[in-house]
Design an enzyme around this catalytic site. Structure first.
Site, PDB file in Angstrom:
ATOM      1  N   ASN A 174      11.926  29.398  29.796  1.00  0.00           N
ATOM      2  CA  ASN A 174      11.203  29.641  28.552  1.00  0.00           C
ATOM      3  C   ASN A 174      10.024  28.676  28.499  1.00  0.00           C
ATOM      4  O   ASN A 174      10.206  27.490  28.237  1.00  0.00           O
ATOM      5  CB  ASN A 174      12.157  29.413  27.367  1.00  0.00           C
ATOM      6  N   LYS A 185       7.720  28.608  26.373  1.00  0.00           N
ATOM      7  CA  LYS A 185       7.289  28.358  24.993  1.00  0.00           C
ATOM      8  C   LYS A 185       5.761  28.509  24.895  1.00  0.00           C
ATOM      9  O   LYS A 185       5.208  29.379  25.565  1.00  0.00           O
ATOM     10  CB  LYS A 185       7.801  26.996  24.517  1.00  0.00           C
ATOM     11  N   HIS A 208      15.110  32.475  18.823  1.00  0.00           N
ATOM     12  CA  HIS A 208      15.131  31.074  19.275  1.00  0.00           C
ATOM     13  C   HIS A 208      15.073  30.176  18.039  1.00  0.00           C
ATOM     14  O   HIS A 208      14.433  30.526  17.041  1.00  0.00           O
ATOM     15  CB  HIS A 208      13.935  30.820  20.197  1.00  0.00           C
ATOM     16  N   GLU A 259      22.276  27.520  22.308  1.00  0.00           N
ATOM     17  CA  GLU A 259      21.359  26.382  22.361  1.00  0.00           C
ATOM     18  C   GLU A 259      21.597  25.486  21.147  1.00  0.00           C
ATOM     19  O   GLU A 259      21.061  25.764  20.063  1.00  0.00           O
ATOM     20  CB  GLU A 259      19.902  26.867  22.342  1.00  0.00           C
ATOM     21  N   SER A 292      17.940  20.798  27.129  1.00  0.00           N
ATOM     22  CA  SER A 292      17.796  19.664  28.054  1.00  0.00           C
ATOM     23  C   SER A 292      18.425  19.903  29.432  1.00  0.00           C
ATOM     24  O   SER A 292      18.978  18.972  30.027  1.00  0.00           O
ATOM     25  CB  SER A 292      18.347  18.385  27.419  1.00  0.00           C
ATOM     26  N   GLY A 309      13.716  24.963  29.060  1.00  0.00           N
ATOM     27  CA  GLY A 309      12.424  24.823  28.409  1.00  0.00           C
ATOM     28  C   GLY A 309      11.543  23.857  29.190  1.00  0.00           C
ATOM     29  O   GLY A 309      10.977  24.194  30.227  1.00  0.00           O
ATOM     30  N   GLY A 310      11.485  22.622  28.716  1.00  0.00           N
ATOM     31  CA  GLY A 310      10.573  21.605  29.250  1.00  0.00           C
ATOM     32  C   GLY A 310      10.548  21.478  30.763  1.00  0.00           C
ATOM     33  O   GLY A 310       9.473  21.351  31.365  1.00  0.00           O
TER      34      GLY A 310
HETATM   35  P1  13P Z   1      14.508  22.152  26.672  1.00  0.00           P
HETATM   36  O1  13P Z   1      14.981  22.573  28.016  1.00  0.00           O
HETATM   37  O2  13P Z   1      13.090  21.619  26.681  1.00  0.00           O
HETATM   38  O3  13P Z   1      15.472  21.269  25.976  1.00  0.00           O
HETATM   39  O4  13P Z   1      14.392  23.496  25.787  1.00  0.00           O
HETATM   40  C1  13P Z   1      15.484  24.319  25.721  1.00  0.00           C
HETATM   41  C2  13P Z   1      15.047  25.571  25.077  1.00  0.00           C
HETATM   42  O5  13P Z   1      14.722  25.615  23.911  1.00  0.00           O
HETATM   43  C3  13P Z   1      14.997  26.766  25.927  1.00  0.00           C
HETATM   44  O6  13P Z   1      14.825  27.916  25.161  1.00  0.00           O
END
Ligand code: 13P
Length: 261
Positions: free
Chosen positions: A27, A29, A114, A180, A222, A243-244
């Site tokens: 993702n 974002k 989300h 999540e 994470s 995500g990150g």
């Molecule tokens: P992180 O991996 O940055 O914690 O984000 C998780 C997320 O929201 C994936 O949709």
């Protein structure tokens, strides 16, 4: 490859058949716009999905077509997903993107509900369910996100929160559910794997109560190269939502190479 997996939850013996193929959902974002997305993909070892892992990349809307074309050019089998869609078919919805538009662009998945959309766009579970139904009409697999806040977690209300979210937002067993915990997103905090297992079992049993069996449940929050193997190793975890760590070559390449072995 389907595996029979048995567990006991709340005194019930539950048998679940699950596919060994784990979903690795990226993702992005609101990162990696059109130009940056291609530069990024050119620095990524786009390993073929294999029998164990299937990669799904979810860029922002403006990068979808470019990323889709780039994947095709590289003859990669990574799948394309979006991060949201409208609950309406078409018409006067300024700023919205329909499921049909995403289908036309070659998307196979769409992330819905989300926590960032629930928080910043006040999306409620009923809207998420309508979006999921619309997505299914257009051959998109909804990835429906649920998760408790830190406050709910500390008050021991995780199951209560999840049950309500699942009941109100999951319309069918054709969905992927993403667990999540809000407090684990972007914070570096991750629940113990035993805790993830327990929560996934709970989600599975709630879905089963609604008649939705064998739903894939992925974990997000994470996830990084240093914890992905252990998390994916849990039998109740059908994949991860990253995500990150999925938007920088230095954090994504180690993930890809770990999963390609
Ligand atoms: P992180 O991996 O940055 O914690 O984000 C998780 C997320 O929201 C994936 O949709």
């Amino acid at each position: 490859l389907l595996i029979n997996y048995k567990f006991v939850f709340n005194g019930y013996h539950i048998i679940r058949q699950y596919s060994m193929t784990k979903l690795i959902i990226c993702n992005w974002k609101m990162n990696l716009g059109s130009q940056n997305s291609i530069e990024f993909l050119n620095q990524i070892e786009m390993a073929a999905s294999n029998k164990d892992n299937k990669f799904i990349v979810c860029p922002p809307y403006t990068s979808l077509e470019l990323v889709g074309n780039n994947i095709k050019e590289k003859q990669s089998d990574w799948a394309l997903g979006a991060q949201n869609c409208s609950d309406q078919e078409d018409g006067a919805r300024t700023g919205d993107i329909s499921a049909s538009m995403l289908e036309t662009l070659g998307c196979q998945y769409v992330i819905l509900g989300h926590s960032e959309r629930r928080q910043y766009h006040l999306e409620d579970s009923k809207t998420v369910k309508m979006k999921a139904l619309k997505a299914l009409q257009h051959q998109l697999i909804p990835i429906v996100c649920v998760g408790e806040t830190e406050e709910a977690y500390n008050q021991g209300k995780t199951q209560e929160v999840l049950k309500k979210q699942l009941e109100e937002s999951v319309p069918s067993k054709q969905c992927v559910v993403a667990y999540e915990p809000v407090w684990a997103i972007g914070t570096g905090k991750v629940p113990q794997v035993e805790e993830i297992e327990e929560t996934h079992h709970f989600i599975q049993s709630v879905l089963q109560e609604f008649g939705f069996s064998n739903v894939s449940i992925v974990y997000g929050g994470s996830v990084k190269a240093n914890n992905i193997t252990e998390i994916l190793g849990q039998p109740s975890v059908s994949g991860v939502l990253i995500g990150g760590a999925s938007i920088k070559p230095e954090s994504m390449n180690p993930i890809v190479s770990k999963l390609s072995i």
